[in-house]
Design an enzyme around this catalytic site. Structure first.
Site, short mmCIF file in Angstrom:
data_model
loop_
_atom_site.label_atom_id
_atom_site.label_comp_id
_atom_site.label_asym_id
_atom_site.label_seq_id
_atom_site.Cartn_x
_atom_site.Cartn_y
_atom_site.Cartn_z
N CYS A 169 23.74 -12.65 63.29
CA CYS A 169 22.54 -13.70 62.31
C CYS A 169 21.98 -15.02 63.22
O CYS A 169 22.00 -14.20 64.79
CB CYS A 169 23.97 -14.93 61.59
SG CYS A 169 25.13 -14.08 60.52
N ARG A 205 20.73 -15.51 58.21
CA ARG A 205 22.20 -14.52 57.81
C ARG A 205 22.19 -13.50 58.21
O ARG A 205 21.39 -12.69 57.29
CB ARG A 205 22.59 -15.02 56.90
CG ARG A 205 24.10 -14.81 56.43
CD ARG A 205 24.79 -15.08 54.90
NE ARG A 205 26.32 -13.77 54.90
CZ ARG A 205 26.45 -14.58 53.75
NH1 ARG A 205 25.97 -14.88 52.52
NH2 ARG A 205 27.75 -13.49 53.24
N ILE A 259 28.23 -9.58 56.40
CA ILE A 259 28.77 -8.72 56.66
C ILE A 259 30.32 -8.93 56.09
O ILE A 259 30.83 -7.92 55.06
CB ILE A 259 29.49 -8.59 58.10
CG1 ILE A 259 27.54 -8.02 59.20
CG2 ILE A 259 30.33 -7.42 58.53
CD1 ILE A 259 28.13 -8.29 60.40
N GLU A 307 31.42 -13.64 64.19
CA GLU A 307 33.14 -12.71 63.87
C GLU A 307 34.18 -13.73 64.41
O GLU A 307 33.78 -12.90 65.94
CB GLU A 307 32.84 -11.91 63.57
CG GLU A 307 34.24 -11.12 63.29
CD GLU A 307 33.63 -9.23 62.90
OE1 GLU A 307 34.79 -8.67 62.23
OE2 GLU A 307 32.93 -9.15 63.20
#
Length: 212
Positions: A2, A46, A49, A74
């Site tokens: 992102c 964005r 995922i 993440e």
């Protein structure tokens, strides 16, 4: 992947925000939005995922506390961390867990995270901005603080799009060409723009900058 960006300390025009979003679009083509409050603006693009729903869109806002999150990365252990917050909830979005963790634990939450991240968090009630980067520096994060205005972003050029003049640092370029490295770990090839070092938390509160 992102894209995140922000500025605190001056009013930003909507056309500058749009320009910044256009630059970051290659990092996050699925959604683009921003949060603006007085002399503060947070921008996010964005790439969906983990959670493909709109619940993962950012900037993510907690209305009760006035806390706003923009985040790239993440968090691998977010489900485990969710249990610390509320075992009854099965959260599918690491961004929402991250926001709740910060509200509950403050900067201590960053030590709980296993993953890769570049984060910007605004606390409206405190007028306080925090940025943080994962301990291995996997996700990029740049910043500049000049004349009581603070900028940050996933790329150096988004900082320029928000109003900081692009000025090459000739000393850094010379050092890189001669030695193959930059002088310091936080240096870039541009004056005023620095790299937030891996594992670093930087807080700006009423123009006072604190690095941890």
């Amino acid at each position: 992947m992102c894209g995140i960006a922000g500025v605190y300390g001056k009013e930003i025009a909507i056309n500058q925000i749009k320009q910044c979003q256009d630059i970051l679009k290659n990092r996050g083509p699925d959604n683009s939005d921003y949060y603006k409050s007085g002399n503060l603006a947070l921008i996010h693009t964005r790439l969906s995922i983990l959670d493909l729903s709109s619940r993962g869109n950012q900037p993510m806002i907690d209305r009760a506390s006035g806390t706003v999150l923009v985040y790239n990365g993440e968090i691998y252990n977010f489900r485990e961390l969710q249990k610390k917050l509320d075992p009854a909830i099965q959260e599918t979005n690491d961004s929402r867990v991250l926001l709740k963790l910060f509200i509950k634990y403050g900067n201590d939450c960053f030590q709980m995270l296993r993953g890769m991240f570049a984060i910007g968090i605004w606390e409206e009630n405190k007028k306080k901005l925090t940025i943080a980067r994962d301990r291995f520096g996997i996700k990029p994060l740049y910043y500049a603080h000049i004349k009581d205005v603070f900028y940050f972003g996933s790329e150096t050029k988004v900082i320029n799009s928000l109003g900081l003049e692009k000025t090459v640092d000739e000393k850094s370029i010379k050092n890189y060409l001669v030695n193959g490295i930059l002088e310091n770990n936080d240096k870039t090839l541009f004056k005023y723009i620095k790299t937030l070092e891996p594992g670093t938390i930087l807080t700006l509160n009423k123009s006072k900058l604190q690095k941890n």
